[in-house]
Design a protein around this motif. Structure first.
Motif, PDB file in Angstrom:
ATOM      1  N   ALA A   1      -3.748 -13.739   0.608  1.00 48.92           N
ATOM      2  CA  ALA A   1      -3.846 -13.575  -0.789  1.00 48.92           C
ATOM      3  C   ALA A   1      -2.672 -12.782  -1.292  1.00 48.92           C
ATOM      4  O   ALA A   1      -2.284 -11.840  -0.761  1.00 48.92           O
ATOM      5  N   GLN A   2      -2.135 -13.227  -2.262  1.00 49.05           N
ATOM      6  CA  GLN A   2      -1.044 -12.487  -2.938  1.00 49.05           C
ATOM      7  C   GLN A   2      -1.234 -11.231  -3.231  1.00 49.05           C
ATOM      8  O   GLN A   2      -0.295 -10.279  -3.073  1.00 49.05           O
ATOM      9  N   PRO A   3      -2.498 -10.682  -3.773  1.00 48.02           N
ATOM     10  CA  PRO A   3      -2.441  -9.399  -4.207  1.00 48.02           C
ATOM     11  C   PRO A   3      -2.171  -8.536  -2.900  1.00 48.02           C
ATOM     12  O   PRO A   3      -1.793  -7.278  -2.987  1.00 48.02           O
ATOM     13  N   ILE A   4      -2.726  -9.101  -1.607  1.00 41.21           N
ATOM     14  CA  ILE A   4      -2.545  -8.235  -0.518  1.00 41.21           C
ATOM     15  C   ILE A   4      -1.002  -8.114  -0.246  1.00 41.21           C
ATOM     16  O   ILE A   4      -0.423  -6.894   0.207  1.00 41.21           O
ATOM     17  N   ILE A   5      -0.195  -9.187  -0.356  1.00 36.81           N
ATOM     18  CA  ILE A   5       1.163  -9.362  -0.094  1.00 36.81           C
ATOM     19  C   ILE A   5       1.992  -8.268  -0.957  1.00 36.81           C
ATOM     20  O   ILE A   5       2.756  -7.527  -0.746  1.00 36.81           O
ATOM     21  N   GLU A   6       1.485  -8.112  -2.189  1.00 32.41           N
ATOM     22  CA  GLU A   6       1.933  -7.427  -3.268  1.00 32.41           C
ATOM     23  C   GLU A   6       1.921  -6.005  -2.948  1.00 32.41           C
ATOM     24  O   GLU A   6       2.748  -5.058  -3.060  1.00 32.41           O
ATOM     25  N   ALA A   7       0.639  -5.638  -2.554  1.00 33.12           N
ATOM     26  CA  ALA A   7       0.353  -4.148  -2.214  1.00 33.12           C
ATOM     27  C   ALA A   7       1.256  -3.771  -1.072  1.00 33.12           C
ATOM     28  O   ALA A   7       1.468  -2.534  -0.947  1.00 33.12           O
ATOM     29  N   LEU A   8       1.369  -4.618   0.081  1.00 34.09           N
ATOM     30  CA  LEU A   8       2.119  -4.322   1.241  1.00 34.09           C
ATOM     31  C   LEU A   8       3.552  -4.127   0.678  1.00 34.09           C
ATOM     32  O   LEU A   8       4.121  -3.123   1.139  1.00 34.09           O
ATOM     33  N   HIS A   9       4.123  -4.989  -0.217  1.00 32.56           N
ATOM     34  CA  HIS A   9       5.459  -4.825  -0.520  1.00 32.56           C
ATOM     35  C   HIS A   9       5.835  -3.450  -1.170  1.00 32.56           C
ATOM     36  O   HIS A   9       6.750  -2.803  -0.960  1.00 32.56           O
ATOM     37  N   LYS A  10       4.775  -3.269  -2.056  1.00 30.21           N
ATOM     38  CA  LYS A  10       4.845  -1.983  -2.784  1.00 30.21           C
ATOM     39  C   LYS A  10       4.786  -0.735  -1.846  1.00 30.21           C
ATOM     40  O   LYS A  10       5.457   0.145  -1.989  1.00 30.21           O
ATOM     41  N   ARG A  11       4.003  -0.905  -1.130  1.00 34.18           N
ATOM     42  CA  ARG A  11       3.821   0.471   0.017  1.00 34.18           C
ATOM     43  C   ARG A  11       5.066   0.335   0.689  1.00 34.18           C
ATOM     44  O   ARG A  11       5.557   1.554   1.173  1.00 34.18           O
ATOM     45  N   ILE A  12       5.708  -0.720   1.441  1.00 33.51           N
ATOM     46  CA  ILE A  12       6.871  -0.765   2.009  1.00 33.51           C
ATOM     47  C   ILE A  12       8.089  -0.127   1.364  1.00 33.51           C
ATOM     48  O   ILE A  12       8.796   0.705   1.752  1.00 33.51           O
ATOM     49  N   ASP A  13       7.938  -0.340   0.057  1.00 38.92           N
ATOM     50  CA  ASP A  13       9.082  -0.069  -0.969  1.00 38.92           C
ATOM     51  C   ASP A  13       9.111   1.555  -0.901  1.00 38.92           C
ATOM     52  O   ASP A  13       9.959   2.156  -1.529  1.00 38.92           O
ATOM     53  N   HIS A  14       7.964   2.238  -0.623  1.00 41.61           N
ATOM     54  CA  HIS A  14       7.893   3.609  -0.759  1.00 41.61           C
ATOM     55  C   HIS A  14       8.660   4.193   0.118  1.00 41.61           C
ATOM     56  O   HIS A  14       9.077   5.582   0.220  1.00 41.61           O
ATOM     57  N   LYS A  15       8.935   3.606   1.417  1.00 36.94           N
ATOM     58  CA  LYS A  15       9.601   3.725   2.569  1.00 36.94           C
ATOM     59  C   LYS A  15       9.182   4.955   3.415  1.00 36.94           C
ATOM     60  O   LYS A  15      10.211   5.472   4.161  1.00 36.94           O
ATOM     61  N   VAL A  16       8.109   5.596   3.159  1.00 38.13           N
ATOM     62  CA  VAL A  16       7.845   6.592   4.106  1.00 38.13           C
ATOM     63  C   VAL A  16       6.522   6.388   4.495  1.00 38.13           C
ATOM     64  O   VAL A  16       5.556   5.952   3.792  1.00 38.13           O
ATOM     65  N   PHE A  17       6.377   6.460   5.802  1.00 36.67           N
ATOM     66  CA  PHE A  17       5.053   5.670   6.629  1.00 36.67           C
ATOM     67  C   PHE A  17       4.470   6.869   7.474  1.00 36.67           C
ATOM     68  O   PHE A  17       4.026   6.373   8.721  1.00 36.67           O
ATOM     69  N   GLY A  18       4.083   7.828   6.961  1.00 37.68           N
ATOM     70  CA  GLY A  18       3.537   8.778   7.892  1.00 37.68           C
ATOM     71  C   GLY A  18       1.721   8.702   8.010  1.00 37.68           C
ATOM     72  O   GLY A  18       1.565   7.722   7.700  1.00 37.68           O
ATOM     73  N   TYR A  19       1.577   9.573   8.800  1.00 39.87           N
ATOM     74  CA  TYR A  19       0.041   9.543   9.041  1.00 39.87           C
ATOM     75  C   TYR A  19      -0.831   9.584   7.552  1.00 39.87           C
ATOM     76  O   TYR A  19      -0.452  10.121   6.562  1.00 39.87           O
ATOM     77  N   SER A  20      -1.621   8.599   7.751  1.00 44.65           N
ATOM     78  CA  SER A  20      -2.576   8.245   6.414  1.00 44.65           C
ATOM     79  C   SER A  20      -4.019   8.383   6.624  1.00 44.65           C
ATOM     80  O   SER A  20      -4.312   8.378   7.735  1.00 44.65           O
ATOM     81  N   SER A  21      -4.566   8.205   5.599  1.00 45.88           N
ATOM     82  CA  SER A  21      -6.188   8.312   5.675  1.00 45.88           C
ATOM     83  C   SER A  21      -6.743   7.585   4.493  1.00 45.88           C
ATOM     84  O   SER A  21      -6.131   7.398   3.334  1.00 45.88           O
ATOM     85  N   ASN A  22      -7.787   6.672   5.090  1.00 47.38           N
ATOM     86  CA  ASN A  22      -8.664   6.058   3.962  1.00 47.38           C
ATOM     87  C   ASN A  22      -9.915   6.617   3.538  1.00 47.38           C
ATOM     88  O   ASN A  22     -10.541   6.427   2.739  1.00 47.38           O
ATOM     89  N   ASP A  23      -9.719   8.233   3.745  1.00 47.91           N
ATOM     90  CA  ASP A  23     -10.817   9.125   3.051  1.00 47.91           C
ATOM     91  C   ASP A  23     -10.574   9.399   1.829  1.00 47.91           C
ATOM     92  O   ASP A  23     -10.458  10.728   1.361  1.00 47.91           O
ATOM     93  N   THR A  24     -10.724   8.349   0.870  1.00 51.50           N
ATOM     94  CA  THR A  24      -9.924   8.675  -0.406  1.00 51.50           C
ATOM     95  C   THR A  24     -11.176   7.951  -1.527  1.00 51.50           C
ATOM     96  O   THR A  24     -11.905   6.963  -0.690  1.00 51.50           O
ATOM     97  N   LYS A  25     -11.419   8.293  -2.498  1.00 52.82           N
ATOM     98  CA  LYS A  25     -12.157   7.746  -3.708  1.00 52.82           C
ATOM     99  C   LYS A  25     -11.829   6.254  -3.871  1.00 52.82           C
ATOM    100  O   LYS A  25     -12.798   5.527  -3.743  1.00 52.82           O
TER     101      LYS A  25
END
Ligand SMILES: Cc1ncc(COP(=O)(O)O)c(C=O)c1O
Length: 395
Positions: A47-71
């Motif tokens: 779905a398009q919102p997923i594609i857009e969220a991924l594009h946005k994240r890619i544009d951040h250009k830093v892909f270090g360790y991440s966590s989903n332990d967020t609100k």
């Protein structure tokens, strides 16, 4: 008017895609150019919102360790299940695993000792048996009962087998892959009662819970077994729902505080399974927060694919029966009226028709004479597959 175009044929070749680029993994007889309707992912674009969220994240250009332990992450999971299934998950009880199958394997190791037994219901998703046996535990098979149309749980058999002092876990597939049952509240309650009276843990694999055929409703095991929820572990994931299997993220719901500690030790201290990728996190949040209309429309498309298969078989191949699925996008086709043995059925699929379906016996001997067809693809692919089977049977 439809908002999404599920008829669109996407070329998945040369993307490292297991279904299309590694077709011979389906079966040793499978050819490299067979039409693949096997492994359970979808040929549809996300779905398009997923594609857009991924594009946005890619544009951040830093892909270090991440966590989903967020609100934000936990709320997206909580809100989805609350809204879709009226299932209230305690946000503190959501644990990460890169997949449901690795979670099942880890839980088997935590909850049982070597030589202990796990109850499964064949024909069933084949890794269930493999994870039990490869971890030196034993399978107890509470075969499902087939009446030529649909499957039921053999409760008498379950009651007997659950008494085995070595039996520690009931591994439930809900909705059930491959037979497509969406268990009713009464059925789930009976399973829970039997497990409760024998002090068994229940691992409820609900990975297909958002893929429900018209007229049916998925009921979370924990909801029915609220009184036993400390011994029920629910495995869910956005992977099947939003076609994100390659993201490797699943949500394991563990209510029991002791088990939570053991899980953390097993996953973090023993196996050092880290945290999800930044792409898994943002795509899951986007899916749960913004893609409800997409899954609703997709389910209608899948209903139509199933109806096409049912009608096609009735009109053209009346000896082949579709076991009407109540959930999942998997069609379980019964070829037993032809009386083929395993080799003949394989030859028909892989050599004559050149379609790649999972052979039923891979799910247990109860699956002999059946094939499992992944219908999560454009209708044109299904039409082609059905035509190929018809032609092959007419040779
Ligand atoms: C019932 C069931 N559980 C688990 C999985 C796979 O889960 P994962 O890829 O998260 O390990 C599948 C995939 O087909 C499945 O059908």
């Amino acid at each position: 008017m439809n908002k999404y175009n599920f008829d669109k044929v996407v070329n998945r070749e040369n993307t490292g895609c297991v279904k299309w680029d590694f077709r011979t993994r389906c079966n040793e007889k499978a050819s490299k150019d067979g039409l693949p309707l096997w492994i359970a992912d979808m040929d549809f674009e996300c779905a398009q919102p997923i594609i857009e969220a991924l594009h946005k994240r890619i544009d951040h250009k830093v892909f270090g360790y991440s966590s989903n332990d967020t609100k934000e992450y936990k709320e997206s999971v909580y809100n989805w299940y609350k809204k879709r299934l009226d299932f209230e998950i305690d946000k503190e009880n959501i644990f990460y695993s890169p997949g449901v199958v690795p979670a099942i394997a880890a839980l088997i190791n935590i909850l049982t000792d070597e030589g202990d037994k796990v109850i499964i219901q064949k024909p069933v998703y084949h890794p269930f048996e493999a994870k039990v046996e490869n971890n030196n535990r034993e399978v107890i098979n509470n075969s499902l009962k087939y009446d030529g149309k649909s499957y039921k749980i053999d409760f008498e058999d379950l009651q007997e087998k659950a008494k085995d002092s070595k039996a520690k876990i009931m591994l439930l597939c809900s909705p059930h892959n491959p037979v497509g049952r969406v268990w009713k509240k009464e059925e789930l309650r009976k399973v829970i009662d039997i497990c409760k009276s024998n002090n068994l843990w229940i691992i409820s694999d609900e990975i297909h819970c958002d893929l429900i055929r018209n007229g049916y409703k998925h009921i979370p095991t924990q909801k029915v077994g609220y009184d036993y929820k400390d011994k029920i572990i629910t495995c869910t994931a956005p992977s099947k729902t939003f076609n994100l299997a390659g993201m490797h993220l699943s949500n394991i719901i563990i209510n029991n505080k002791e088990l939570q500690k053991k899980w953390e030790f097993e996953i973090k201290e023993k196996l050092d399974i880290g945290t999800p990728s930044p792409f898994a996190i943002v795509s899951t949040i986007a899916g749960y927060n913004e893609c409800e209309d997409w899954i609703d429309e997709l389910n209608k498309y899948l209903d139509n694919n199933m109806e096409f298969i049912d009608k096609y078989l009735k009109e053209n191949l009346p000896k082949v029966k579709l076991v009407k699925p109540e959930g999942t996008y998997l069609a379980w086709l019964d070829f037993n009226e032809y009386g083929f043995n395993e080799i003949e059925l394989e030859d028909l699929m892989f050599k004559k028709a050149n379609v790649l379906f999972n052979q039923g016996d891979g799910f247990g001997k109860e699956g002999r004479g059946f094939v499992r067809v992944n219908t999560a693809c454009p209708l044109s692919t299904i039409k082609e597959a059905m035509q190929r089977i018809k032609d092959a049977l007419e040779i």
